[in-house]
Scaffold this active site. Sequence first.
Site, short mmCIF file in Angstrom:
data_model
loop_
_atom_site.label_atom_id
_atom_site.label_comp_id
_atom_site.label_asym_id
_atom_site.label_seq_id
_atom_site.Cartn_x
_atom_site.Cartn_y
_atom_site.Cartn_z
N GLY A 193 0.84 -1.19 0.00
CA GLY A 193 0.00 0.00 0.00
C GLY A 193 0.87 1.24 0.00
N GLN B 80 2.58 10.01 1.24
CA GLN B 80 3.89 9.37 1.29
C GLN B 80 4.76 9.71 0.08
OE1 GLN B 80 2.14 5.31 2.32
NE2 GLN B 80 4.19 5.22 3.24
N CYS C 201 6.11 0.03 7.24
CA CYS C 201 5.67 1.18 6.45
C CYS C 201 6.80 1.59 5.52
CB CYS C 201 5.31 2.34 7.39
SG CYS C 201 4.78 3.83 6.53
N LEU C 202 6.45 1.90 4.27
CA LEU C 202 7.47 2.29 3.29
C LEU C 202 8.16 3.59 3.66
CD1 LEU C 202 5.65 1.32 -0.04
CD2 LEU C 202 7.39 0.03 1.23
N HIS D 220 -4.16 1.30 7.71
CA HIS D 220 -2.83 1.91 7.71
C HIS D 220 -2.79 3.09 6.73
CE1 HIS D 220 1.70 1.62 7.92
NE2 HIS D 220 1.54 2.30 6.79
N GLU D 221 -3.27 2.87 5.51
CA GLU D 221 -3.22 3.92 4.49
C GLU D 221 -4.17 5.07 4.84
OE1 GLU D 221 -0.71 3.80 2.72
OE2 GLU D 221 -0.28 1.67 2.91
N HIS E 90 -2.54 7.43 7.11
CA HIS E 90 -1.66 8.37 6.41
C HIS E 90 -2.43 9.59 5.91
CE1 HIS E 90 2.33 6.68 6.31
NE2 HIS E 90 1.88 5.50 5.92
#
Length: 173
Positions: A46, A51, A91-92, A133-134, A137
Site C-alpha cells: 500500500g 507518502q 511502512c514504506l 494503515h493507508e 496516512h
Amino acid sequence: MKFMNIVLYPDPALRQKAKPLTEINKEVCKKAEEMMELMYQAHGIGLAAPQVGWSVRLFIIDAGGNSHEEKVFINPTIVEETGELNKEEGCLSFPGIMGKIIRSQRIKAYAYNLKGQKLEIEAEGLAARAWQHELDHLNGELFIDRMSPSNRLAVSQRLKEFERTYKSTHVPV
C-alpha cells in the site's frame, strides 16, 4: 519532469491531513500509476499520496488476492470495523522498522475509483489492515503513533537515526 519518491519519516508531509480529491483527470491517473510503480519497486502492499508528498485523499493497495480488484481508492471512508488483531506491521516511509499494531480484523468502507465510480469495499485480514494503515496516512497519523510504549521504545534509536538523516539532508533555506 519531476519523478516521485517515497518520503521518509520525519518529513512534514507525513503529518499533514490530506485534502479531498475534487477532480479525477489525466494528471491524477498518471500520479496513481507512478505511485503503483513506486509501491511495487519498494515491495509494499500500500502507498498513500502523502507518502509521495501529494496531500490528497488517495491511496493504492495491492494486498494480493484478485488481481482484477480495484487498487486505487479516492476519498476513502471506513464505515464499519469489527474484530481485533495485533500483528506485525511496517511502512514504506520507515524502512526497516516493524512493530505490532492493533487493528480491526474486518472493515466495510466506501471510496471512488479512477473512473469516479463509488465502490463499497469489505475487507478482512491483511487487506483490512492495509486499508486502516493507508487511511491513517491520509489523516496525518503514522503507524508508530499506534505502537505500544515498549514497542516504540524498541524502535526509538532507529527513529532518531531517521531524524538525524532528515536534518542533515534538509537544510532550512
